[in-house]
Scaffold this active site. Sequence first.
Site, PDB file in Angstrom:
ATOM      1  N   ILE A  96      47.677 -28.200 -24.958  1.00 17.73           N
ATOM      2  CA  ILE A  96      48.361 -28.477 -23.684  1.00 17.73           C
ATOM      3  C   ILE A  96      47.575 -27.783 -22.564  1.00 17.73           C
ATOM      4  CG2 ILE A  96      50.485 -27.943 -22.385  1.00 17.73           C
ATOM      5  CD1 ILE A  96      51.185 -29.966 -24.450  1.00 17.73           C
ATOM      6  N   HIS A 113      47.863 -41.939 -25.148  1.00 14.78           N
ATOM      7  CA  HIS A 113      49.021 -41.575 -25.980  1.00 14.78           C
ATOM      8  C   HIS A 113      49.379 -42.776 -26.862  1.00 14.78           C
ATOM      9  CE1 HIS A 113      52.642 -39.494 -27.170  1.00 14.78           C
ATOM     10  NE2 HIS A 113      53.277 -40.644 -27.022  1.00 14.78           N
TER      11      HIS A 113
HETATM   12  C1  GRF Z   1      44.849 -40.619 -31.291  1.00 10.77           C
HETATM   13  O1  GRF Z   1      45.908 -41.207 -31.998  1.00 10.77           O
HETATM   14  C2  GRF Z   1      45.308 -40.326 -29.893  1.00 10.77           C
HETATM   15  O2  GRF Z   1      46.201 -41.236 -29.378  1.00 10.77           O
HETATM   16  C3  GRF Z   1      45.992 -39.016 -30.082  1.00 10.77           C
HETATM   17  O3  GRF Z   1      45.202 -38.328 -31.036  1.00 10.77           O
HETATM   18  C4  GRF Z   1      44.505 -39.244 -31.859  1.00 10.77           C
HETATM   19  C5  GRF Z   1      43.049 -38.926 -31.778  1.00 10.77           C
HETATM   20  O4  GRF Z   1      42.245 -39.569 -32.700  1.00 10.77           O
HETATM   21  N1  GRF Z   1      46.237 -38.365 -28.840  1.00 10.77           N
HETATM   22  P1  GRF Z   1      40.654 -39.500 -32.580  1.00 10.77           P
HETATM   23  O5  GRF Z   1      40.237 -38.047 -32.628  1.00 10.77           O
HETATM   24  O6  GRF Z   1      40.242 -40.167 -31.316  1.00 10.77           O
HETATM   25  O7  GRF Z   1      40.145 -40.235 -33.801  1.00 10.77           O
END
Ligand code: GRF
Length: 204
Positions: A96, A113
């Site tokens: 955060i 998200h």
């Molecule tokens: C994704 O699902 C994103 O939405 C979330 O964390 C995950 C990251 O995956 N915030 P990556 O590291 O991009 O493979």
Amino acid sequence: MPKAKVNICVLVSGGGTNLQALIDAQNGGIIKSGQIKLVISNKSDAYALVRAQNAGIATAVVSKKELGQQGMEDKISSLIKQNGIDLIVLAGFMCILTSDFTREYDHRIINIHPSLIPSFCGEGYYGLRVHEAALAKGVKVTGATVHFVNEIPDGGEIIMQKAVTIPDGSTAESLQKRVMKLAEWRILPLACEKVSQKILKEEI
Ligand code: GRF
């Protein structure tokens, strides 16, 4: 002389598939108003760092464990200034950021998200938990949202969304993969380009 391209910094913590989507979009000409200049991870073993290095992008590790929240944010800020960064992209960054930080970079931080905000978002909704909550509620459609980051978790202005249907028999894991493939990896690059264009035109 006006800037030709926006300098982008991507913040990551894990596998970096969203970072890979950004790199591919840059190589494929989908992102043309920005260039990824730096990738920062809070974890030294994040595979995202390997993806960045393979693409010839500079990397840095900024550990919250070692530096604390303030120290981590100060380090990120100084890297951003040193590298002339105009846009910060949170792509699976699991820390955060405080309101002091987000206020300093108003309309200069975006996040992906894995749900259709305002559903299944805010504090505690991250990773698989988002998809578990969607399945528990029994919704038939979910998706992903790219939004500006402000002091409210997942509360900033929405930039782009894409819906994904939930097939019967989905698990949180299968849904996470489906949302990434059909929504996240598509809209994050598009949103990056859209925001970069606005920054270049000084509209934001
Ligand atoms: C994704 O699902 C994103 O939405 C979330 O964390 C995950 C990251 O995956 N915030 P990556 O590291 O991009 O493979």
